[in-house]
Write an enzyme that holds these catalytic residues in place. Structure first.
Site, short mmCIF file in Angstrom:
data_model
loop_
_atom_site.label_atom_id
_atom_site.label_comp_id
_atom_site.label_asym_id
_atom_site.label_seq_id
_atom_site.Cartn_x
_atom_site.Cartn_y
_atom_site.Cartn_z
N GLU A 291 0.79 -1.24 0.00
CA GLU A 291 0.00 0.00 0.00
C GLU A 291 0.81 1.28 0.00
OE1 GLU A 291 -2.71 -0.03 3.28
OE2 GLU A 291 -3.98 -1.54 2.39
N GLU B 13 -5.44 -8.44 1.37
CA GLU B 13 -6.04 -8.08 2.67
C GLU B 13 -7.52 -7.78 2.45
OE1 GLU B 13 -4.36 -4.83 4.98
OE2 GLU B 13 -2.33 -5.50 4.50
C1 BG6 Z 1 -4.08 -1.80 5.74
C2 BG6 Z 1 -2.71 -2.16 6.22
O1 BG6 Z 1 -4.03 -0.50 5.30
O2 BG6 Z 1 -5.11 -1.76 6.66
C3 BG6 Z 1 -2.68 -2.95 7.52
O3 BG6 Z 1 -1.97 -2.82 5.23
C4 BG6 Z 1 -3.68 -2.36 8.48
O4 BG6 Z 1 -1.37 -2.95 8.01
C5 BG6 Z 1 -5.05 -2.50 7.87
O5 BG6 Z 1 -3.65 -2.90 9.77
C6 BG6 Z 1 -6.16 -2.01 8.76
O6 BG6 Z 1 -5.95 -0.70 9.14
P1 BG6 Z 1 -6.19 -0.22 10.62
O7 BG6 Z 1 -5.87 1.21 10.64
O8 BG6 Z 1 -7.61 -0.50 10.93
O9 BG6 Z 1 -5.26 -1.05 11.44
#
Ligand code: BG6
Length: 466
Positions: free
Chosen positions: A164, A372
């Site tokens: 990202e 993800e």
């Molecule tokens: C993504 C990242 O942007 O979102 C992760 O790659 C991150 O590392 C995930 O944990 C969720 O974001 P957040 O801010 O809810 O932890």
């Protein structure tokens, strides 16, 4: 309508968010190790010093993955753990940790999917060369990538260069929510180009050393939809798509920048250092796949002022909706019309399906991994059991969207739920949970959640149980 037989059912984490052991066995400090120590930067001042203690408990964690039947585990390597100063000098203890983790995964039949950069830049590179603001960082990244390919490439066949870029660049150079916490749009775009070069150099290096696996990048995708049908909102949506989608994906998948958008930002923020040689390098460095992280779409409206505004995406206060972006467009929250998580991230599985079509329409039939996708929540505990039904519902609906996309001809090769285990949410500490496995913050003991058993069945039936 079915998932391919070799579909990679996975789950993901990142080094800083799970490992802990932040200063153990010769690891150098990263920019995150320092940033979390600045008062007010993270929720409750939380750090990743201990995180989920995965560094010490990786065998137990892999055993839990194996018991679930997980096919693949996506994790990241901490650059300063293996190269404490980011270049010139290898920490063999760090190499040993990842080597053992990879062996443990393979022993249990789990495919390692490795991210080289999930935001924890060695602090030494920030101090000595201004990090991603300089071409020297690109050289350093190539050196680090080569080290990883050489030491782990005999066992790792799936590589993601960066996670990202939009997030660490936007938060690092505009909103100041991530290190190096500067506010300078010119640097946002310049670092973006240097990171693309670093990606391309790593791809080239991988081919040069005879890597036989696959290598690509992971970007986040937030497909933009105009909030209303007005001309102004549709124009704003063009800006949103140009920045958050085309600016990040075109140089990787087409080897060029979107011309109209590039001209607009150079007019606004000054000329960027992009040479003809750079462009020819980007064109040569073909990615084998694209990884996408999907959480939510953007409902886009015209931004009527130059002032910043709240849009609910990130927060370091423990509540939603306190960070700000500024620019030509804004994203709208509409709780009457759309469904949201507790952190006000919109829940819209069909936009995931649409995202994959947008990629195919623009870049052709490139293999896709969802690297993800998941629900950040505060999970209910009832009689000692973690009953995360909301997560099951979220993932089930997104997997059904994947299944439909596959039936429509999308070349989807795998799905990685975020996250394998409860981990540090960069700004929200341990309050926001994502995992299939719960971690007791008192004693760091692991416990399977309801979603763990549910995903186990999804995998066992290759998605038929959905
Ligand atoms: C993504 C990242 O942007 O979102 C992760 O790659 C991150 O590392 C995930 O944990 C969720 O974001 P957040 O801010 O809810 O932890």
């Amino acid at each position: 309508m079915t998932f391919p037989a070799d579909f990679l059912w996975g789950a993901a984490t990142a080094a800083y968010q799970v490992e802990g052991a932040w200063d153990k066995d010769g690891k150098g400090p990263s920019i995150w190790d320092n940033f979390v120590r600045i008062p007010g930067k993270t929720f409750d001042g939380t750090t990743g010093d201990v995180a989920a203690d995965h560094y010490n408990r990786y065998k137990e964690d892999v055993a839990l993955m194996a018991e679930m039947g997980l096919k693949s585990y996506r994790f990241s390597i901490s650059w300063p753990r293996v190269m404490p100063k980011g270049r010139g000098g290898v920490n063999e203890k760090g190499i040993e940790f990842y080597s053992n983790l990879i062996d443990e995964l393979i022993k249990h039949g789990i495919v390692p999917f490795v991210t080289l950069y999930h935001w924890d830049l060695p602090q030494a590179l920030q101090d000595e060369v201004d990090g991603w603001e300089s071409r020297e960082c690109v050289d350093a990244f190539e050196e680090y990538a080569r080290l990883c390919f050489e030491r782990f490439g005999d066992r790792v066949n799936h590589w993601i260069t960066f996670n990202e870029p939009i997030v660490f660049q936007m938060f690092g150079y505009v909103t100041e929510a991530h290190p190096p916490a500067k506010s300078n749009p010119h640097l946002l775009y310049q670092t973006s180009h240097y990171v693309n070069l670093a990606h391309a150099r790593a791809v080239k290096a991988y081919r040069e050393i005879g890597g036989t696996g696959e290598i690509g990048i992971t970007n986040v995708i937030n497909p933009a939809y105009p909030y209303t049908d007005s001309v102004a909102d549709r124009e704003a949506t063009w800006w949103s798509e140009s920045y958050s989608f085309h600016w990040y994906y075109d140089p990787i998948l087409k080897g060029e920048y979107p011309a109209e958008y590039l001209a607009a930002i150079e007019e606004a923020y000054g000329k960027l250092d992009i040479t003809e040689d750079d462009i020819s390098l980007l064109k040569q460095a073909k990615s084998d796949f694209i990884g996408i992280n999907y959480y939510q779409p953007s409902r886009v409206a015209a931004n009527n002022s130059e002032t910043s505004h709240s849009n609910g995406r990130e927060s370091n206060t423990g509540a939603a909706g306190t960070a700000s972006f500024c620019g030509r467009y804004r994203t709208v929250l509409d709780t009457e019309q759309f469904e949201y998580t507790k952190w006000l991230w919109e829940i819209c599985p069909d936009a995931l399906r649409d995202s994959m079509h947008r990629i195919k329409d623009r870049y052709g039939d490139i293999p896709i991994y969802i690297t993800e996708n998941g629900l950040g929540d505060e999970d209910p505990i009832v009689n000692g059991e973690v009953l995360d039904e909301a997560r099951i519902d979220y993932i089930r609906r997104h997997l059904l969207a994947c299944k439909q996309a596959i039936s429509e001809g999308i070349n989807l090769k795998g799905y990685y739920a975020w996250s394998w285990i409860d981990l540090l949410s960069w700004l929200n500490g341990y309050k926001k949970q994502y995992g299939f496995v719960y971690v007791d913050r008192e004693n760091l003991q692991r416990k399977k959640k309801q979603s763990y058993h549910w995903y186990e069945e999804v995998i066992a039936t290759n998605g038929e149980s959905l």
